[in-house]
Each structure stands twice: as structure tokens, then as C-alpha cells.
Design a protein around this motif. Structure first.
Motif, PDB file in Angstrom:
ATOM      1  N   ALA A  68       0.830  -1.201   0.000  1.00 30.58           N
ATOM      2  CA  ALA A  68       0.000   0.000   0.000  1.00 30.58           C
ATOM      3  C   ALA A  68       0.868   1.256   0.000  1.00 30.58           C
ATOM      4  CB  ALA A  68      -0.927  -0.004   1.221  1.00 30.58           C
ATOM      5  N   LEU A  69       1.967   1.230   0.753  1.00 26.55           N
ATOM      6  CA  LEU A  69       2.906   2.353   0.763  1.00 26.55           C
ATOM      7  C   LEU A  69       3.505   2.568  -0.621  1.00 26.55           C
ATOM      8  CD1 LEU A  69       4.681   4.475   2.210  1.00 26.55           C
ATOM      9  CD2 LEU A  69       6.286   2.625   2.744  1.00 26.55           C
ATOM     10  N   ASP A  70       3.826   1.476  -1.301  1.00 26.12           N
ATOM     11  CA  ASP A  70       4.376   1.571  -2.663  1.00 26.12           C
ATOM     12  C   ASP A  70       3.384   2.257  -3.590  1.00 26.12           C
ATOM     13  OD1 ASP A  70       6.117   0.702  -5.004  1.00 26.12           O
ATOM     14  OD2 ASP A  70       4.246  -0.349  -5.455  1.00 26.12           O
ATOM     15  N   ARG A  71       2.110   1.887  -3.520  1.00 27.47           N
ATOM     16  CA  ARG A  71       1.097   2.513  -4.376  1.00 27.47           C
ATOM     17  C   ARG A  71       0.902   3.985  -4.002  1.00 27.47           C
ATOM     18  NH1 ARG A  71       1.144   1.667  -8.578  1.00 27.47           N
ATOM     19  NH2 ARG A  71       3.222   1.056  -7.931  1.00 27.47           N
ATOM     20  N   TYR A  72       0.993   4.301  -2.719  1.00 27.16           N
ATOM     21  CA  TYR A  72       0.850   5.690  -2.279  1.00 27.16           C
ATOM     22  C   TYR A  72       1.967   6.555  -2.861  1.00 27.16           C
ATOM     23  CZ  TYR A  72       0.863   9.781   0.780  1.00 27.16           C
ATOM     24  OH  TYR A  72       0.866  11.072   1.251  1.00 27.16           O
ATOM     25  N   LEU A  73       3.200   6.073  -2.765  1.00 24.62           N
ATOM     26  CA  LEU A  73       4.334   6.846  -3.287  1.00 24.62           C
ATOM     27  C   LEU A  73       4.256   6.979  -4.806  1.00 24.62           C
ATOM     28  CD1 LEU A  73       7.251   5.394  -1.118  1.00 24.62           C
ATOM     29  CD2 LEU A  73       6.094   7.592  -0.844  1.00 24.62           C
ATOM     30  N   ALA A  74       3.822   5.903  -5.485  1.00 20.39           N
ATOM     31  CA  ALA A  74       3.748   5.935  -6.946  1.00 20.39           C
ATOM     32  C   ALA A  74       2.717   6.955  -7.436  1.00 20.39           C
ATOM     33  CB  ALA A  74       3.414   4.548  -7.484  1.00 20.39           C
ATOM     34  N   ILE A  75       1.610   7.094  -6.716  1.00 24.55           N
ATOM     35  CA  ILE A  75       0.526   7.966  -7.164  1.00 24.55           C
ATOM     36  C   ILE A  75       0.635   9.368  -6.575  1.00 24.55           C
ATOM     37  CG2 ILE A  75      -1.983   8.299  -7.067  1.00 24.55           C
ATOM     38  CD1 ILE A  75      -2.244   5.230  -7.202  1.00 24.55           C
ATOM     39  N   CYS A  76       1.035   9.462  -5.310  1.00 19.94           N
ATOM     40  CA  CYS A  76       1.058  10.754  -4.624  1.00 19.94           C
ATOM     41  C   CYS A  76       2.421  11.449  -4.689  1.00 19.94           C
ATOM     42  CB  CYS A  76       0.642  10.580  -3.165  1.00 19.94           C
ATOM     43  SG  CYS A  76      -1.001   9.883  -2.958  1.00 19.94           S
ATOM     44  N   ARG A  77       3.508  10.689  -4.937  1.00 21.41           N
ATOM     45  CA  ARG A  77       4.847  11.271  -5.043  1.00 21.41           C
ATOM     46  C   ARG A  77       5.540  10.756  -6.310  1.00 21.41           C
ATOM     47  NH1 ARG A  77       2.638  13.493  -1.504  1.00 21.41           N
ATOM     48  NH2 ARG A  77       3.343  13.941   0.631  1.00 21.41           N
ATOM     49  N   PRO A  78       4.920  10.948  -7.476  1.00 26.23           N
ATOM     50  CA  PRO A  78       5.463  10.341  -8.699  1.00 26.23           C
ATOM     51  C   PRO A  78       6.859  10.836  -9.084  1.00 26.23           C
ATOM     52  CG  PRO A  78       3.727  11.927  -9.213  1.00 26.23           C
ATOM     53  CD  PRO A  78       3.711  11.736  -7.743  1.00 26.23           C
ATOM     54  N   LEU A  79       7.165  12.104  -8.803  1.00 25.98           N
ATOM     55  CA  LEU A  79       8.467  12.642  -9.187  1.00 25.98           C
ATOM     56  C   LEU A  79       9.602  12.070  -8.344  1.00 25.98           C
ATOM     57  CD1 LEU A  79       7.508  16.398  -9.755  1.00 25.98           C
ATOM     58  CD2 LEU A  79       7.744  14.574 -11.469  1.00 25.98           C
ATOM     59  N   HIS A  80       9.312  11.702  -7.112  1.00 27.90           N
ATOM     60  CA  HIS A  80      10.341  11.176  -6.221  1.00 27.90           C
ATOM     61  C   HIS A  80      10.214   9.667  -6.009  1.00 27.90           C
ATOM     62  CE1 HIS A  80       9.609  15.440  -5.048  1.00 27.90           C
ATOM     63  NE2 HIS A  80      10.932  15.488  -5.069  1.00 27.90           N
ATOM     64  N   TYR A  81       9.277   9.048  -6.737  1.00 29.34           N
ATOM     65  CA  TYR A  81       8.953   7.634  -6.490  1.00 29.34           C
ATOM     66  C   TYR A  81      10.151   6.717  -6.639  1.00 29.34           C
ATOM     67  CZ  TYR A  81       6.891   3.009  -7.298  1.00 29.34           C
ATOM     68  OH  TYR A  81       6.592   1.676  -7.246  1.00 29.34           O
TER      69      TYR A  81
ATOM     70  N   ALA B  86      -5.071   5.131 -12.561  1.00 25.62           N
ATOM     71  CA  ALA B  86      -4.504   5.152 -11.214  1.00 25.62           C
ATOM     72  C   ALA B  86      -5.230   4.166 -10.307  1.00 25.62           C
ATOM     73  CB  ALA B  86      -4.577   6.563 -10.640  1.00 25.62           C
ATOM     74  N   PHE B  87      -6.554   4.141 -10.394  1.00 26.70           N
ATOM     75  CA  PHE B  87      -7.328   3.210  -9.568  1.00 26.70           C
ATOM     76  C   PHE B  87      -7.054   1.755  -9.951  1.00 26.70           C
ATOM     77  CE2 PHE B  87     -10.485   6.643  -8.381  1.00 26.70           C
ATOM     78  CZ  PHE B  87     -10.247   6.547  -7.026  1.00 26.70           C
ATOM     79  N   SER B  88      -6.821   1.507 -11.241  1.00 25.24           N
ATOM     80  CA  SER B  88      -6.622   0.128 -11.696  1.00 25.24           C
ATOM     81  C   SER B  88      -5.366  -0.492 -11.100  1.00 25.24           C
ATOM     82  CB  SER B  88      -6.543   0.080 -13.227  1.00 25.24           C
ATOM     83  OG  SER B  88      -5.364   0.721 -13.698  1.00 25.24           O
ATOM     84  N   THR B  89      -4.355   0.329 -10.799  1.00 25.08           N
ATOM     85  CA  THR B  89      -3.125  -0.204 -10.214  1.00 25.08           C
ATOM     86  C   THR B  89      -3.313  -0.591  -8.749  1.00 25.08           C
ATOM     87  OG1 THR B  89      -2.304   1.975  -9.498  1.00 25.08           O
ATOM     88  CG2 THR B  89      -1.747   1.266 -11.731  1.00 25.08           C
ATOM     89  N   CYS B  90      -4.430  -0.140  -8.144  1.00 17.46           N
ATOM     90  CA  CYS B  90      -4.691  -0.426  -6.731  1.00 17.46           C
ATOM     91  C   CYS B  90      -5.776  -1.468  -6.518  1.00 17.46           C
ATOM     92  CB  CYS B  90      -5.111   0.859  -6.003  1.00 17.46           C
ATOM     93  SG  CYS B  90      -3.933   2.211  -6.120  1.00 17.46           S
ATOM     94  N   SER B  91      -6.594  -1.717  -7.533  1.00 22.56           N
ATOM     95  CA  SER B  91      -7.789  -2.538  -7.340  1.00 22.56           C
ATOM     96  C   SER B  91      -7.452  -3.963  -6.893  1.00 22.56           C
ATOM     97  CB  SER B  91      -8.609  -2.576  -8.637  1.00 22.56           C
ATOM     98  OG  SER B  91      -7.829  -3.092  -9.710  1.00 22.56           O
ATOM     99  N   SER B  92      -6.433  -4.568  -7.504  1.00 18.98           N
ATOM    100  CA  SER B  92      -6.068  -5.937  -7.142  1.00 18.98           C
ATOM    101  C   SER B  92      -5.618  -6.015  -5.687  1.00 18.98           C
ATOM    102  CB  SER B  92      -4.954  -6.458  -8.063  1.00 18.98           C
ATOM    103  OG  SER B  92      -5.386  -6.500  -9.400  1.00 18.98           O
ATOM    104  N   HIS B  93      -4.820  -5.037  -5.269  1.00 15.03           N
ATOM    105  CA  HIS B  93      -4.328  -5.020  -3.895  1.00 15.03           C
ATOM    106  C   HIS B  93      -5.466  -4.836  -2.901  1.00 15.03           C
ATOM    107  CE1 HIS B  93      -2.310  -3.085  -0.341  1.00 15.03           C
ATOM    108  NE2 HIS B  93      -1.565  -4.156  -0.496  1.00 15.03           N
ATOM    109  N   ILE B  94      -6.452  -4.016  -3.249  1.00 21.66           N
ATOM    110  CA  ILE B  94      -7.597  -3.785  -2.367  1.00 21.66           C
ATOM    111  C   ILE B  94      -8.385  -5.071  -2.164  1.00 21.66           C
ATOM    112  CG2 ILE B  94      -9.813  -2.592  -2.180  1.00 21.66           C
ATOM    113  CD1 ILE B  94      -8.491  -0.206  -3.597  1.00 21.66           C
TER     114      ILE B  94
END
Length: 314
Positions: free
Chosen positions: A119-132, A236-244
Motif C-alpha cells: 500500500a505504501l508503494d502505491r501511495y508513493l507511486a501515485i502521490c509522489r510520482p516525481l520522487h517515487y 490510477a485506480f486500476s493499479t490499486c484494485s487488485s491489492h484492495i
């Protein structure tokens, strides 16, 4: 000391499921097929992630770690389930019983931590894309993956060691593997204190991890809703749906068995619910991560095309 010796010298009896006649061989064959498919599916994901450079991202690295964990997780309990389907009530040495208990809960807690890291990985990828990529470097990925295993196997020491030192007067475990509640029912002493410790340790770990996951997905939701186009939001949602879906299956069943009301954890019900997170979740995980994922499907095509090219080369 006598109680401790009694605990470590006796043999427990796993009752398994009460089936008779033709149902038992059918249940054995069905369980065996799903078990083999589970092993094949998780091995497939591990091999695919390492074989295709298009999947060399932190998200797929953690998915491959999850698949590796699921191989061990399902193999901790299903062989004893198969044995009880085949032979009925099965004896298990106390050492093997407590070892199974420890490994099973270690892997379960490791998965709990790993789902939080994903979940942290998905958060950084979506919310901090420049520093991901800087924040989730290969070294950080390895450190996080290793930390989940260390934390999981350390946390499980508390419930496993307390259960192993209980004095036992009964031998029949009303389950298909050695778990906390079925074993505590066999103890010669009052285990209410042990139950409170178990719920505190396992419940707090699961609750804290779930709260963190929900908090991270709250941040993801806010970030996604700010995206300008519907297409970018859907991607963006599709990258999280499986994990959810995986998080819902794992935490839902785990809370029911280990933190839910006593009537739900009654004899017979807990082993049916346990089938969800010990058997069905490892089976569904590869399906969830492949059938719902375009990148995985494209990676399969690339690997197949590469294999065809190699085979055609004289």
C-alpha cells in the motif's frame, strides 16, 4: 516442569473435517488440485516478474515477494489437510504441531506487514510520482521486503511460545492444523489471560496495519480525484484494485477468526473460515493479479513471443 514435559512429549490428533463415503476422496482430489494450481500460479508470477524486464518495478517486485510467501503459507497447512482427507483423524507430534503453529502465524504476520508495504508503494507511486523511483530504490525494496519477514517471524514468537508452554490434558484438535484457539481448548488450565495476550498481539498488529493501509488509500483517493481526466483516474485506480481485493480477503477473514466474537470462533466454524485465508486466498491471489492486470497479460505475450523466437532460431 512436569507440565512443560507433558506439553512436549504428547502427540495431538487432528480431527480435520468429518466426511464419510465418497465425499472424502472427492474432497482430497479437489483440495489437491487447488493446492497444485496455487503452487503453479504463484510460481508463474515469480518467474514472470523475473523473466520480463517490463515488470521490473517495485510494485511487481512486492507482488513476487507475496507470491513467494504464499507458496510457503499454503504449504504449511494444506499437506495436513490432505492427510486428514485421506486418512481421517491424524496424529501429529507436539513438536511438529507447535512448529506448524509458529511458522503459520509468522507467515501470516509477514503477509500482514507486506500488504502494508504494498500500500505504501502505491501511495508513493501515485502521490509522489516525481520522487517515487528515488524513494523506492532497489535497496529500499530489498530492505522493506526483508523487514516484513523479520517483523513477522519475531511477532509470532509471543503467541507460539505461550501456547507451547501450556499444560495439555486433551489431545484431539478440532481443526485440520494446529492453530491457537483449537489448541487452547485442550489446556488443563484457564487460558483467558493467554487469549487476551493473543488478541492484543495479533489484533493490534492487524488493526494498526489495516489503519495504515486505509490511511494510505485515503491519501491515494484524494490524489486521484484531483487528476484532470477520467482516463488518468481510472488508470490510477486500476493499479490499486487488485491489492484492495487481496487486503479485503486477508484482513476480513483474519479479523473474524482471531478478533471476532467467541460464537464466530466456535468449534467447527473457525476451520471453515480458516479455509478462506489459508487456502483460498493464496489460490485467488495469482488470478487477481493476472486476470485484472493488462501489464501482466502483455508481459506473458512478450515472454511467449521470446520463447517462440528462441525455438525458431536454428
Amino acid at each position: 516442569m512436569d507440565h512443560l514435559n507433558l506439553t512436549w512429549t504428547q502427540t495431538f490428533i487432528l480431527d480435520g473435517f468429518t466426511t464419510t463415503g465418497t465425499l472424502r476422496p472427492l474432497a482430497f482430489l479437489g483440495t489437491l488440485c487447488i493446492y497444485l494450481l496455487t503452487l503453479a500460479g504463484n510460481l508463474f508470477i515469480i518467474v514472470l516478474v523475473h523473466a520480463d524486464s517490463g515488470l521490473s518495478t517495485p510494485m511487481y517486485f512486492f507482488i513476487s515477494v507475496l507470491s513467494f510467501l504464499e507458496l510457503w503459507y499454503v504449504s504449511t497447512t494444506v499437506p495436513t489437510l490432505l492427510h486428514t482427507w485421506l486418512h481421517g483423524r491424524s496424529p501429529i507430534p507436539s513438536v511438529a504441531c507447535f512448529l506448524q503453529l509458529y511458522v503459520f502465524h509468522s507467515l501470516g504476520m509477514t503477509e500482514c506487514y507486506l500488504l502494508g508495504v504494498m500500500a505504501l508503494d502505491r501511495y508513493l507511486a501515485i502521490c509522489r510520482p516525481l520522487h517515487y523511483h528515488a524513494l523506492m530504490s532497489r535497496q529500499v525494496q530489498l530492505w522493506l521486503a526483508g523487514a516484513t519477514w523479520v517483523a513477522g517471524f519475531s511477532a509470532a514468537l509471543v503467541p507460539a511460545s505461550l501456547t507451547a508452554t501450556l499444560p495439555y490434558c486433551l489431545k484431539e484438535v478440532t481443526h485440520y492444523f494446529c492453530d491457537l484457539a483449537p489448541l487452547m481448548r485442550l489446556a488443563c488450565v484457564d487460558t483467558s489471560w493467554h487469549t487476551r495476550v493473543y488478541i492484543t498481539v495479533i489484533g493490534m498488529i492487524n488493526t494498526c496495519d489495516l489503519v495504515i493501509i486505509l490511511g494510505l488509500y485515503g491519501g491515494i483517493l484524494r490524489a486521484v480525484l484531483k487528476l484532470p481526466s477520467a482516463a488518468s483516474r481510472a488508470k490510477a485506480f486500476s493499479t490499486c484494485s487488485s491489492h484492495i481485493i487481496v487486503v479485503t480477503l486477508f484482513f476480513g477473514s483474519a479479523f473474524i477468526v482471531y478478533v471476532g466474537p467467541p460464537e464466530i470462533r466456535a468449534e467447527g466454524r473457525d476451520k471453515l473460515i480458516a479455509l478462506v485465508y489459508t487456502f483460498l486466498t493464496p489460490f485467488f491471489n495469482p488470478i487477481i493479479y493476472t486476470l485484472r492486470n493488462k501489464e501482466v497479460k502483455e508481459a506473458v505475450r512478450r515472454v511467449i513471443q521470446r520463447m517462440r523466437t528462441v525455438l525458431k532460431t536454428p
